[in-house]
Motif scaffolding. Structure first.
Motif, short mmCIF file in Angstrom:
data_model
loop_
_atom_site.label_atom_id
_atom_site.label_comp_id
_atom_site.label_asym_id
_atom_site.label_seq_id
_atom_site.Cartn_x
_atom_site.Cartn_y
_atom_site.Cartn_z
N GLN A 86 -30.52 -4.66 23.12
CA GLN A 86 -31.27 -4.11 22.00
C GLN A 86 -31.59 -2.65 22.31
O GLN A 86 -32.54 -2.34 23.02
CB GLN A 86 -32.55 -4.91 21.78
CG GLN A 86 -32.32 -6.38 21.46
CD GLN A 86 -31.60 -6.56 20.14
OE1 GLN A 86 -31.83 -5.82 19.18
NE2 GLN A 86 -30.70 -7.54 20.08
N SER A 88 -32.85 -0.18 20.69
CA SER A 88 -34.16 0.37 20.33
C SER A 88 -35.23 -0.08 21.31
O SER A 88 -36.12 0.70 21.68
CB SER A 88 -34.55 -0.08 18.91
OG SER A 88 -34.59 -1.50 18.83
N SER A 91 -34.69 1.91 24.56
CA SER A 91 -35.11 3.29 24.39
C SER A 91 -36.63 3.42 24.40
O SER A 91 -37.17 4.37 24.96
CB SER A 91 -34.56 3.84 23.07
OG SER A 91 -33.16 3.89 23.10
N SER A 234 -41.98 2.02 18.10
CA SER A 234 -41.44 1.32 16.94
C SER A 234 -42.55 1.08 15.93
O SER A 234 -43.74 1.13 16.26
CB SER A 234 -40.81 -0.01 17.35
OG SER A 234 -41.80 -0.88 17.86
N ARG A 235 -42.17 0.79 14.71
CA ARG A 235 -43.15 0.56 13.65
C ARG A 235 -44.09 -0.60 14.00
O ARG A 235 -45.29 -0.55 13.71
CB ARG A 235 -42.42 0.26 12.34
CG ARG A 235 -43.33 0.08 11.13
CD ARG A 235 -42.52 -0.29 9.90
NE ARG A 235 -41.68 0.80 9.45
CZ ARG A 235 -42.07 1.72 8.55
NH1 ARG A 235 -43.29 1.67 8.05
NH2 ARG A 235 -41.23 2.67 8.18
N GLU A 272 -40.11 13.69 16.17
CA GLU A 272 -38.70 13.30 16.05
C GLU A 272 -38.60 11.84 15.65
O GLU A 272 -39.42 11.01 16.07
CB GLU A 272 -37.98 13.53 17.38
CG GLU A 272 -36.49 13.25 17.34
CD GLU A 272 -35.82 13.43 18.70
OE1 GLU A 272 -34.61 13.12 18.80
OE2 GLU A 272 -36.50 13.86 19.66
N LYS A 273 -37.60 11.51 14.83
CA LYS A 273 -37.26 10.13 14.50
C LYS A 273 -35.94 9.78 15.16
O LYS A 273 -35.00 10.59 15.16
CB LYS A 273 -37.12 9.94 12.98
CG LYS A 273 -38.41 10.04 12.19
CD LYS A 273 -38.14 9.84 10.71
CE LYS A 273 -39.39 10.03 9.87
NZ LYS A 273 -39.13 9.89 8.42
N ARG A 274 -35.87 8.57 15.71
CA ARG A 274 -34.62 8.04 16.25
C ARG A 274 -34.46 6.62 15.76
O ARG A 274 -34.98 5.67 16.35
CB ARG A 274 -34.65 8.05 17.78
CG ARG A 274 -34.60 9.42 18.42
CD ARG A 274 -34.55 9.31 19.93
NE ARG A 274 -34.59 10.61 20.59
CZ ARG A 274 -34.72 10.77 21.89
NH1 ARG A 274 -34.79 9.70 22.69
NH2 ARG A 274 -34.78 11.97 22.42
N GLY A 275 -33.75 6.46 14.68
CA GLY A 275 -33.55 5.12 14.13
C GLY A 275 -34.87 4.50 13.72
O GLY A 275 -35.59 5.04 12.87
N ASP A 276 -35.21 3.36 14.35
CA ASP A 276 -36.44 2.66 13.97
C ASP A 276 -37.60 3.03 14.88
O ASP A 276 -38.62 2.36 14.92
CB ASP A 276 -36.22 1.15 14.01
CG ASP A 276 -35.84 0.64 15.40
OD1 ASP A 276 -35.58 1.49 16.29
OD2 ASP A 276 -35.81 -0.58 15.60
N ARG A 277 -37.47 4.15 15.61
CA ARG A 277 -38.56 4.62 16.47
C ARG A 277 -38.94 6.04 16.08
O ARG A 277 -38.12 6.79 15.53
CB ARG A 277 -38.15 4.57 17.94
CG ARG A 277 -37.87 3.17 18.45
CD ARG A 277 -37.44 3.17 19.90
NE ARG A 277 -36.29 4.03 20.10
CZ ARG A 277 -36.31 5.18 20.76
NH1 ARG A 277 -37.43 5.60 21.30
NH2 ARG A 277 -35.22 5.90 20.89
#
Length: 451
Positions: A86, A88, A91, A234-235, A272-277
């Motif tokens: 996974q 995310s 990371s 993450s959200r 910064e945004k990286r996908g779902d983070r």
């Protein structure tokens, strides 16, 4: 005994950098399948164990390479099973570790100096470490996923145990709580919002840096020292209101509107945004509770306590009707230990103010109202507690500590499954151990394949 490679990467990687600097030869000690275990790898983990003061049961130059070999068996199986990492999750772990390094060493530049590598390379290394850890855990979880002890199994396990091996359980308590959050005047809330709007205007106009204002004024001590930076999250980790506002940001030069959460009031800046983070900065301000508001809340809870003691209402009823403790009010006020997921607490696990009261109480007693700091929101609140039960320190037994014995039973079964799996896996994988590394009392019989 397993060396915890993944829980303290800091010294291990610094040690690796030092070994490289000293030109330690990459000599092979073991080979598992087509994967070598280098002498420098073994020395690295040994130095890490010394640094962490992790006890090693036996010769470290036997214990450490054997555990590394076992890990390689699991990683080989992960490749066969095509375990999907996974990204995310990994990371997020890496960013948390990077933030930990920065917190302990003082700055990003000092981290790079310490590890003798730029942060992008450090992230790459950490990603490898955590990815391997994740794969090993997934294989082990898949092997043991069906282990679930029944009461009869637990009883047999307990009867067969050497009672001297049972753990000692320190004194524990079960308690109930009712909390009230003192009223905060609208004037105080307006003052907090006004300050946050002023900070936002200063940033948006280019007058001051967000990070400077966060260091000076944010009441989130954990992030203020880093200019309000949260690190990639993450959200699901963030408070819902904060997450919604943060993920709606698209301009990292602008500041969000004021966001209210259980923690207080925030303004947020996107990094910064990286996908779902997402990585953000924030400034948190909490409205102050006045002495009068605290006194009013104490007086109210004193009346509640009187009603309980006089038998007009039960503690459970009043918890349901008036308590503002979200975790317990619908459960009769019963406090839940988030560490053990049970209603029992060792004294050190209780909030400090609750522990002080409970320590002087007898089962059935209801405390006088007192002021405490909510461990989650860090806000002052008023509470009363009832001591339900005190369990003196004792050797674990089935009657009082069923869940502990059950966990021990399941852990024992899982360990047996993994042991048997390793024995079978050895038969299918090439193993070679260099001369000078064979004179060991190994947990598994590696030498029958290494001769």
């Amino acid at each position: 005994m397993k060396i915890r490679l993944f829980t303290a990467v800091l010294f291990a990687m610094a040690s690796l950098a030092l070994l490289a600097q000293n030109n330690v030869a990459e000599e092979v000690a073991w080979v598992i399948g087509d994967e070598p275990i280098y002498k420098s790898d073994i020395e690295e983990q040994y130095q890490q164990a010394l640094y962490e003061r992790v006890p090693i049961e036996g010769n470290p130059y036997c214990v450490i390479p054997e555990q590394m070999a076992i890990d390689k068996l699991f990683l080989d199986q992960a490749r066969i099973d095509t375990v999907e990492v996974q990204a995310s999750t990994i990371s997020a772990e890496v960013e948390n570790r990077i933030n930990f390094f920065i917190a302990n060493l003082g700055s990003k530049e000092k981290v790079e100096e310490y590890f003798r590598m730029p942060l992008p390379r450090l992230r790459e290394k950490l990603n490898e470490v955590y990815s391997d850890q994740y794969c090993i855990q997934q294989v082990q979880q898949d092997l043991t996923k069906n282990v679930k002890a029944t009461p009869a199994t637990v009883q047999r396990y307990y009867n067969a145990l050497n009672k001297d091996s049972l753990p000692y359980i320190p004194m524990q308590v079960e308690a109930q709580i009712i909390t009230i959050n003192p009223a905060i005047p609208q004037q105080e809330i307006d003052e907090v919002k006004s300050r946050l709007r002023d900070y936002a205007q200063q940033v948006n106009s280019g007058e001051r840096e967000f990070s400077t204002l966060a260091i000076l004024y944010s009441q989130d001590q954990a992030t203020a020292v880093y200019g309000g930076e949260t690190g990639f999250q993450s959200r699901s980790v963030l408070l819902p209101e904060y997450a919604t506002a943060a993920f709606n940001l698209n301009d990292n030069k602008r500041v969000s509107n004021i966001v209210e959460t259980d923690d207080g009031y925030h303004i947020i800046q996107l990094i910064e945004k990286r996908g779902d983070r997402i990585n953000t900065r924030h400034i948190l301000l909490r409205p102050r509770v006045s002495d009068k508001d605290l006194t009013d809340a104490l007086t109210r809870l004193d009346s509640v306590r009187t009603d309980i003691l006089d038998g007009r209402h039960t503690f459970e009823e009043m918890a349901l009707f008036i308590s503002q403790d979200k975790d317990s009010r619908n459960n009769g006020g019963n406090m839940l230990n988030e560490k053990t997921h049970s209603g029992r607490f060792e004294m050190a696990d209780l909030p400090a103010e609750v522990g002080k009261k409970v320590n002087m109480m007898q089962p059935g007693d209801v405390s006088e109202p007192f002021v405490m700091v909510n461990p989650k929101t860090r806000r002052e609140q008023v509470a009363i507690v009832k001591l339900v039960k005190r369990i003196d320190g004792h050797k674990a037994d089935l009657a009082d500590d069923y869940m502990i014995i059950k966990d021990m039973c399941e852990a024992s079964e899982k360990e047996k499954i993994i042991h048997d799996w390793v024995v079978e896996k050895q038969k299918k994988v090439y193993v070679y151990i260099e001369e000078g590394w064979r004179d060991c009392d190994f947990k598994y019989d590696w030498l029958k394949k290494g001769k």
